[in-house]
Design a protein around this motif. Structure first.
Motif, PDB file in Angstrom:
ATOM      1  N   LEU A 196       0.829  -1.201   0.000  1.00  6.52           N
ATOM      2  CA  LEU A 196       0.000   0.000   0.000  1.00  6.52           C
ATOM      3  C   LEU A 196       0.870   1.259   0.000  1.00  6.52           C
ATOM      4  N   ARG A 197       2.041   1.194   0.615  1.00  6.59           N
ATOM      5  CA  ARG A 197       2.948   2.339   0.648  1.00  6.59           C
ATOM      6  C   ARG A 197       3.607   2.577  -0.713  1.00  6.59           C
ATOM      7  N   ASP A 198       4.023   1.482  -1.398  1.00 10.21           N
ATOM      8  CA  ASP A 198       4.801   1.681  -2.638  1.00 10.21           C
ATOM      9  C   ASP A 198       3.967   1.654  -3.906  1.00 10.21           C
ATOM     10  N   GLY A 199       2.641   1.460  -3.776  1.00 15.23           N
ATOM     11  CA  GLY A 199       1.767   1.546  -4.936  1.00 15.23           C
ATOM     12  C   GLY A 199       1.565   0.258  -5.702  1.00 15.23           C
ATOM     13  N   THR A 200       2.075  -0.880  -5.190  1.00 13.00           N
ATOM     14  CA  THR A 200       1.896  -2.152  -5.904  1.00 13.00           C
ATOM     15  C   THR A 200       0.687  -2.946  -5.417  1.00 13.00           C
ATOM     16  N   ALA A 201      -0.008  -2.454  -4.419  1.00 16.15           N
ATOM     17  CA  ALA A 201      -1.109  -3.216  -3.816  1.00 16.15           C
ATOM     18  C   ALA A 201      -2.234  -3.509  -4.793  1.00 16.15           C
TER      19      ALA A 201
ATOM     20  N   THR B   2      -6.469  -8.300  -6.800  1.00 18.04           N
ATOM     21  CA  THR B   2      -5.323  -7.441  -6.539  1.00 18.04           C
ATOM     22  C   THR B   2      -4.375  -8.150  -5.586  1.00 18.04           C
ATOM     23  N   PHE B   3      -3.114  -7.730  -5.625  1.00 20.94           N
ATOM     24  CA  PHE B   3      -2.154  -8.308  -4.688  1.00 20.94           C
ATOM     25  C   PHE B   3      -2.656  -8.162  -3.257  1.00 20.94           C
ATOM     26  N   ALA B   4      -3.203  -6.996  -2.943  1.00 19.12           N
ATOM     27  CA  ALA B   4      -3.635  -6.710  -1.581  1.00 19.12           C
ATOM     28  C   ALA B   4      -4.718  -7.664  -1.111  1.00 19.12           C
ATOM     29  N   GLU B   5      -5.710  -7.915  -1.950  1.00 19.92           N
ATOM     30  CA  GLU B   5      -6.837  -8.719  -1.478  1.00 19.92           C
ATOM     31  C   GLU B   5      -6.543 -10.210  -1.500  1.00 19.92           C
ATOM     32  N   ALA B   6      -5.610 -10.646  -2.346  1.00 20.19           N
ATOM     33  CA  ALA B   6      -5.343 -12.076  -2.474  1.00 20.19           C
ATOM     34  C   ALA B   6      -4.258 -12.577  -1.542  1.00 20.19           C
TER      35      ALA B   6
ATOM     36  N   GLN C 271      -0.102  -8.521 -13.577  1.00 21.88           N
ATOM     37  CA  GLN C 271      -0.459  -7.666 -14.695  1.00 21.88           C
ATOM     38  C   GLN C 271       0.316  -6.352 -14.618  1.00 21.88           C
ATOM     39  N   HIS C 272       0.799  -5.898 -15.766  1.00 23.61           N
ATOM     40  CA  HIS C 272       1.465  -4.602 -15.851  1.00 23.61           C
ATOM     41  C   HIS C 272       0.421  -3.493 -15.965  1.00 23.61           C
ATOM     42  N   SER C 273       0.881  -2.273 -15.807  1.00 23.36           N
ATOM     43  CA  SER C 273      -0.028  -1.125 -15.894  1.00 23.36           C
ATOM     44  C   SER C 273      -0.670  -1.006 -17.266  1.00 23.36           C
ATOM     45  N   ASP C 274      -0.018  -1.555 -18.318  1.00 24.83           N
ATOM     46  CA  ASP C 274      -0.595  -1.503 -19.662  1.00 24.83           C
ATOM     47  C   ASP C 274      -1.561  -2.647 -19.935  1.00 24.83           C
ATOM     48  N   GLY C 275      -1.806  -3.478 -18.917  1.00 26.85           N
ATOM     49  CA  GLY C 275      -2.752  -4.579 -19.061  1.00 26.85           C
ATOM     50  C   GLY C 275      -2.130  -5.896 -19.464  1.00 26.85           C
TER      51      GLY C 275
END
Length: 441
Positions: free
Chosen positions: A21-26, A115-119, A325-329
């Motif tokens: 959550l801090r580094d934006g990958t969540a 998402t990484f966070a929920e899984a 998944q990358h930001s471009d999908g």
């Protein structure tokens, strides 16, 4: 909502969440997979169990005031993560093998996408359920194979933790046992229950005959009398004298069972109790049951060996990130490469290929990532192994509760018929069929 399962987790899952959550990958979309690198105990197949339990536990994976207070007081995560967890609900997708299905090394038993966070924070809950229940179900299936048409009863509650005992009874029933002594499993999961009396009942009374007369008065002549508190021959004679030749059964819980069972059968027949059944319950496992195949035994009760996985108390499953998944999908397969613990990246679609109805391979088709249901394996007699269990956070209720247990039991009976004959041997060996990985076209 039932009691929260949110703290049925390891601390590092929440510290990873906190950092993500801090580094934006969540919020990165991820695919996690549950699989076993090998079959523990060199067994020839494994049995998936626990899925129906797991789905309800995932639904109850919510952080209430008490859970959040604990995390705050222990300084496990920061305030921003506490805010995230306060609204947490798994909203992703889960697909996997049906409960009761067979699995082999590398089988993608469960796939979670979200998402990484929920899984990521579901890892410990998923593994604690599937590793325990699948180990019990695998042991139970081996015992069921050894028993053949003779019924098996699960009697191991006093040899396990209270929650594990209920889960074990459920798993054993799915894999072929006929009943359990555990009443909670009967109420919660619809498993048939059984039981009559222990040695304490006989010892309570002034004589064995008094104990038998009281039991027959309460439960009828069709009951099963425990005849080895004192002398077995005398116990059998007393049992038939009290209940008559219509006595339902006698139970043997000690001695050299093949010899004792044979002697008791002869004695019962001599006394005219030709239809009285013999149940044995003394420290049985699949090998002891197989050794009794030629003995005049009608049913078995199994306790300690079953609830401890008959020497293999865990299925050895792991939970690994296999694609993100990358930001471009675009999707990228990811995997560990460490020695002895390497994983295979990419989303998997699994099929069991068959030849004239007999299983030949576990075919696993691998891709970086694709949407939608599992693709055809392009094999004329292949069976798709994965089904949707959770879609956008909504659980398929048909897999839960007593109806889910009944369906899993029926499914297991069907798929076990697909096994090649060598899979039914109890000796240590390689898996009954090979797992073949193929890249998606």
């Amino acid at each position: 909502m039932s009691a929260s399962t949110a703290l049925h987790t390891d601390r590092y899952e929440l510290t990873m969440l906190d950092a993500a959550l801090r580094d934006g990958t969540a919020d990165r979309r991820c695919v996690f997979e549950v699989f076993a690198r090998r079959l523990p105990g060199a067994r020839r197949f494994g049995v998936v169990a626990g899925t129906g339990r797991l789905l309800s536990l995932v639904r109850d994976f919510r952080f209430g005031d008490d859970e959040l207070r604990f995390l705050r007081d222990e300084r496990i995560v920061d305030a921003g993560t506490l805010d995230y967890l306060a609204d947490y609900r798994f909203g992703g997708d889960i697909q996997g093998y049906r409960e009761g299905e067979l699995y082999f090394p590398g089988s993608p038993i469960l796939t979670l996408e979200g998402t990484f966070a929920e899984a990521v924070i579901l890892e410990t809950l998923v593994l604690s359920v599937l590793n325990h229940d699948s180990a019990i179900a695998t042991a139970a299936a081996r015992m069921s194979v050894a028993a053949g048409d003779r019924p098996l009863a699960e009697m191991g509650s006093r040899r396990a933790g209270e929650g594990s005992a209920i889960a074990a009874a459920r798993a054993a029933y799915i894999a072929g046992f006929a009943a359990t002594s555990n009443l909670a499993a009967g109420r919660r999961w619809g498993v048939p229950t059984m039981g009559t009396a222990a040695h304490a009942w006989t010892l309570l009374h002034d004589t064995e005959e008094d104990a038998f007369r009281s039991q027959v008065a309460a439960l009828g002549a069709g009951t099963t009398l425990l005849v080895d508190t004192y002398d077995i021959r005398s116990g059998v004679e007393t049992a038939v004298r009290v209940a008559g030749t219509g006595l339902g059964g006698v139970r043997l819980d000690s001695g050299d069972l093949p010899t004792v069972a044979a002697d008791v059968r002869v004695l019962l027949d001599e006394l005219g109790a030709t239809d009285t059944r013999i149940t044995v319950t003394s420290d049985l496992d699949e090998f002891a049951i197989a050794a009794l195949a030629a003995s005049p035994v009608d049913s078995y009760g199994v306790g300690t060996s079953l609830v401890t996985g008959s020497g293999t108390p865990t299925a050895g499953m792991v939970f690994k990130l296999v694609a993100r998944q990358h930001s471009d999908g675009a999707w990228q397969a990811v995997a560990k490469t460490s020695a002895d613990k390497a994983s295979r990246g990419g989303r998997k679609a699994a099929f069991r290929t068959r030849d004239d109805g007999v299983a030949t391979t576990e075919l696993v088709v691998v891709s970086d990532g694709f949407e939608g249901p599992a693709r055809s394996s392009e094999h004329p007699d292949a069976r798709a192994l994965q089904v949707p269990l959770v879609v956008a956070g909504e659980t398929d209720a048909s897999f839960e509760g007593p109806q889910g247990v009944a369906a899993a039991r029926a499914h297991h009976a069907r798929v076990r018929e697909e096994l090649p004959v060598q899979a039914l041997a109890l000796s240590r060996s390689d898996p009954a069929i090979p797992t073949i990985f193929r890249d998606a076209e």
